[in-house]
Design a protein around this motif. Structure first.
Motif: not given
Length: 66
Positions: A34-40, A46-48, A50-56
């Motif tokens: 469950e912890r692995i799932s929550a961390l994934e 976080i990646r989403d 990061l992509e938004k900030k990189q696009g901006s």
């Protein structure tokens, strides 16, 4: 008044540091899964962001290069 207003605010990264210090040997197999799932899910979030900030950033750089 909300009681959360009375609690001191956590510093950025404090929750992650506490999570990293937690003794994993106390968790069972299902809890670890469950912890692995929550961390994934958190990593994907976080990646989403990061992509938004990189696009901006790319858009701002392109605007000021003109």
């Amino acid at each position: 008044m909300d009681t959360d207003d009375l609690e001191p605010r956590r510093r950025r990264g404090e929750a992650l540091q506490a999570l990293a210090r937690e003794d994993l040997s106390l968790l069972g197999i299902e809890e670890l899964r469950e912890r692995i799932s929550a961390l994934e899910i958190e990593i994907a979030r976080i990646r989403d962001q990061l992509e938004k900030k990189q696009g901006s950033l790319s858009a701002a750089e392109a605007l000021f290069r003109k």
